[in-house]
Enzyme design. Structure first.
Site, mmCIF file in Angstrom:
data_model
loop_
_atom_site.group_PDB
_atom_site.id
_atom_site.type_symbol
_atom_site.label_atom_id
_atom_site.label_comp_id
_atom_site.label_asym_id
_atom_site.label_seq_id
_atom_site.Cartn_x
_atom_site.Cartn_y
_atom_site.Cartn_z
ATOM 1 N N ALA A 1 15.225 -8.709 -1.709
ATOM 2 C CA ALA A 1 15.088 -7.542 -3.007
ATOM 3 C C ALA A 1 15.935 -6.631 -3.212
ATOM 4 C CB ALA A 1 13.557 -6.929 -2.393
ATOM 5 N N VAL B 1 0.916 -1.296 -0.037
ATOM 6 C CA VAL B 1 0.021 0.097 0.125
ATOM 7 C C VAL B 1 0.911 1.168 0.151
ATOM 8 C CG1 VAL B 1 -1.854 -1.174 1.097
ATOM 9 C CG2 VAL B 1 -0.325 -0.123 2.537
ATOM 10 N N HIS C 1 -4.165 -3.922 -3.210
ATOM 11 C CA HIS C 1 -4.447 -3.662 -1.735
ATOM 12 C C HIS C 1 -4.631 -2.072 -1.431
ATOM 13 C CE1 HIS C 1 -3.152 -7.866 -0.164
ATOM 14 N NE2 HIS C 1 -4.182 -7.728 -1.244
ATOM 15 N N SER D 1 4.860 -13.551 1.533
ATOM 16 C CA SER D 1 4.646 -15.012 2.194
ATOM 17 C C SER D 1 3.773 -15.767 1.276
ATOM 18 C CB SER D 1 4.146 -14.790 3.705
ATOM 19 O OG SER D 1 2.769 -14.323 3.489
#
Ligand code: OAD
Length: 254
Positions: free
Chosen positions: A239, A108, A124, A197
């Site tokens: 990442a 978000v 989301h 996840s």
């Protein structure tokens, strides 16, 4: 390193083919930018609350000020954060190969957008956006009044409340975003999954959807996830460290 080289060959080969690389990102994508995952944000003063008390319509209606304050703190954290090397690597790839990458995020925050991926599909919602809790019962519409002590922003006339523009527990995902994400997962040749996840649906289902349609599935995550069994290759790394190695091309700086 063998896995990295093979994964890199896949994403580089996708370059130039429209929609060939679908990327799904989750909270881990922004971890190195200092944005805590949803559960990690429930610390300190907030540790005694259940997620549903802070991230559901029911919880907001019961304690609007508490929920507003929690989001205000998280919004502040997002505003202070900067995109990390992983966000920049994805944006660099998109610039190098226009149209190849379709980016779908569960996050978000706005770090993909600030790195340059303006078209990221947001499953989301957007934590920095405000919206009304309910459709306005009046015409021409609700008008916000600034938050007064003990009160989140609300309509001065009908009391409608302003809420953050995120998807809460029990709510549907925005239909256009979900449809676009499903199309992207069905049409891609490579599905790259970063920092999730795989426990939250329907986002997690995009990965099996891609695999069933014949895509190669790559996962980047420093820890095991619930969808590792869907992956052709799992890269155990973060990442910000892994994506530049995977996506940067010698032509990127050209
Ligand atoms: P989770 O918090 O469930 O999982 C975060 C994942 O990121 C884990 O698998 C970590 O191992 C991984 N991770 C941690 N640090 C990382 C790093 N530096 N690089 C890469 N990966 C890292 O987050 P999501 O799967 O995104 O939903 O969860 C999705 C949704 O659950 C969120 O959008 C939110 C939450 O409840 C809503 O708000 C509706």
């Amino acid at each position: 390193m063998q896995d990295l080289a093979a994964a890199r060959a896949l994403v580089q080969a996708a370059g130039g083919r429209p929609g060939a690389l679908c990327v799904l990102t989750g909270a881990g994508m922004s971890a190195e930018s200092g944005i805590p995952t949803f559960r990690d944000a429930l610390t300190g003063l907030w540790a005694r609350f259940d997620p549903a008390e802070l991230a559901s319509e029911e919880g907001f209606r019961a304690q609007p000020q508490r929920v507003w304050d929690w989001y205000a703190e998280r919004r502040e954290g997002v505003r202070r954060a900067e995109p990390n090397a992983g966000h920049h690597a994805l944006a660099g790839y998109a610039r190098l190969w226009p149209g190849t990458l379709v980016l779908v995020t569960q996050n978000v925050d706005d770090l993909h957008q600030r790195a340059g991926n303006a078209d990221a599909i947001r499953l989301h919602g957007d934590i920095l956006a405000d919206r009304w809790l309910q459709p306005c019962p009046r015409r021409p519409g609700c008008r916000p009044v600034d938050a007064s002590p003990g009160r989140p922003p609300h309509c001065g006339e009908c009391d409608n409340l302003v809420r953050p523009g995120v998807v809460w527990f029990g709510e549907e995902l925005p239909a256009p975003a979900l449809a676009a994400a499903r199309r992207a997962s069905e049409n891609c040749a490579v599905m790259l999954v970063v920092g999730t996840s795989g426990a939250v649906w329907p986002a997690a289902g995009l990965v099996s959807r891609a695999r069933q349609r014949g895509a190669q599935v790559l996962i980047v995550n420093p820890a095991p996830s619930e969808i590792d069994d869907q992956a052709h290759r799992v890269l155990r790394g973060t990442a910000a460290r892994t994506l530049p190695l995977l996506l940067d091309s010698p032509r990127a700086g050209a």
